[in-house]
Design a protein around this motif. Sequence first.
Motif, short mmCIF file in Angstrom:
data_model
loop_
_atom_site.label_atom_id
_atom_site.label_comp_id
_atom_site.label_asym_id
_atom_site.label_seq_id
_atom_site.Cartn_x
_atom_site.Cartn_y
_atom_site.Cartn_z
N ALA A 7 56.28 8.41 52.90
CA ALA A 7 56.71 9.88 52.63
C ALA A 7 57.04 10.28 54.04
CB ALA A 7 55.41 10.61 52.24
N SER A 8 58.29 10.75 54.08
CA SER A 8 58.83 11.29 55.34
C SER A 8 60.40 11.91 55.03
CB SER A 8 58.79 10.39 56.66
OG SER A 8 59.77 9.33 56.22
N PRO A 9 60.71 13.21 54.56
CA PRO A 9 59.57 13.85 54.12
C PRO A 9 59.59 13.72 52.55
CG PRO A 9 61.83 15.01 54.20
CD PRO A 9 61.93 13.80 54.77
N ASP A 10 60.51 12.99 51.87
CA ASP A 10 60.36 12.73 50.55
C ASP A 10 59.53 11.35 50.36
OD1 ASP A 10 61.92 15.00 50.03
OD2 ASP A 10 63.76 13.86 49.49
N LEU A 11 59.12 11.25 49.14
CA LEU A 11 58.41 9.85 49.08
C LEU A 11 59.40 8.94 48.37
CD1 LEU A 11 55.35 8.85 48.83
CD2 LEU A 11 55.18 9.28 46.26
N LEU A 12 59.30 7.80 49.15
CA LEU A 12 60.12 6.41 48.96
C LEU A 12 59.01 5.62 48.09
CD1 LEU A 12 62.20 6.33 51.84
CD2 LEU A 12 62.79 7.42 49.70
N VAL A 13 59.36 4.90 46.89
CA VAL A 13 58.54 4.10 46.29
C VAL A 13 59.29 2.87 46.17
CG1 VAL A 13 57.49 3.45 43.95
CG2 VAL A 13 57.60 5.83 44.59
N GLY A 14 58.83 1.87 46.90
CA GLY A 14 59.37 0.44 46.84
C GLY A 14 58.39 -0.63 46.49
N ASP A 15 59.22 -1.76 45.99
CA ASP A 15 58.30 -2.83 45.30
C ASP A 15 57.45 -2.35 44.21
OD1 ASP A 15 57.72 -5.43 44.99
OD2 ASP A 15 55.94 -5.32 46.40
N LEU A 16 57.89 -1.55 43.17
CA LEU A 16 57.06 -0.94 42.26
C LEU A 16 57.08 -1.97 41.09
CD1 LEU A 16 55.92 1.56 41.03
CD2 LEU A 16 58.12 2.15 40.17
N TYR A 17 55.77 -2.08 40.58
CA TYR A 17 55.49 -3.04 39.66
C TYR A 17 54.53 -2.24 38.31
CZ TYR A 17 53.13 -6.23 36.48
OH TYR A 17 52.76 -6.84 35.19
N ARG A 41 58.32 17.04 48.74
CA ARG A 41 59.31 17.71 47.92
C ARG A 41 60.03 16.74 46.69
NH1 ARG A 41 64.14 18.98 51.80
NH2 ARG A 41 63.74 16.98 52.10
N ALA A 42 60.12 15.52 46.74
CA ALA A 42 60.55 14.75 45.96
C ALA A 42 60.28 13.21 45.98
CB ALA A 42 62.39 14.92 45.97
N ILE A 43 60.34 12.82 45.02
CA ILE A 43 60.01 11.21 44.95
C ILE A 43 61.18 10.31 44.46
CG2 ILE A 43 58.58 9.44 43.60
CD1 ILE A 43 56.63 11.62 42.90
N HIS A 44 61.42 9.34 45.11
CA HIS A 44 62.71 8.49 44.70
C HIS A 44 62.15 7.04 44.54
CE1 HIS A 44 65.29 11.34 46.67
NE2 HIS A 44 64.18 11.56 47.63
N CYS A 45 62.46 6.54 43.36
CA CYS A 45 62.07 5.13 42.85
C CYS A 45 63.31 4.34 42.81
CB CYS A 45 61.55 5.22 41.48
SG CYS A 45 59.91 6.03 41.42
N TYR A 46 63.37 3.18 43.49
CA TYR A 46 64.68 2.29 43.65
C TYR A 46 64.28 1.02 42.90
CZ TYR A 46 66.03 5.56 47.33
OH TYR A 46 66.42 6.56 48.25
N ALA A 47 65.59 0.55 42.05
CA ALA A 47 65.27 -0.58 40.97
C ALA A 47 66.75 -1.08 41.03
CB ALA A 47 64.76 -0.13 39.84
#
Length: 93
Positions: A7-17, A41-47
């Motif tokens: 988290a900096s400044p948005d939350l990045l989500v990696g290796d999600l299961y 402020r925001a959450i980003h999930c990458y897949a």
Amino acid sequence: ARAWLEASPDLLVGDLYAPDVASLSLFITLLMKRAKALGVRAIHCYAFPGTAIDTMLGEILPRQTGQQVLVSPNTPVDLGQRLRVGLADLDTF
């Protein structure tokens, strides 16, 4: 569900299961509540497109497409379509 987070400044989500959509939905809901409470402020999930987690995320949240990467103007189209680049992968954390 489990994930690597930054988290900096948005939350990045990696290796999600998550084993199923219900578990993923609960995880995302709780994560959004916690993030909001912390001022994120925001959450980003990458897949990668077409993967199981991408399909499940698509059932829960609207998705945005990323930028396409081309190796060179002479790259065969089939190679460009098979190329996968993880810009928010574990090495980002």
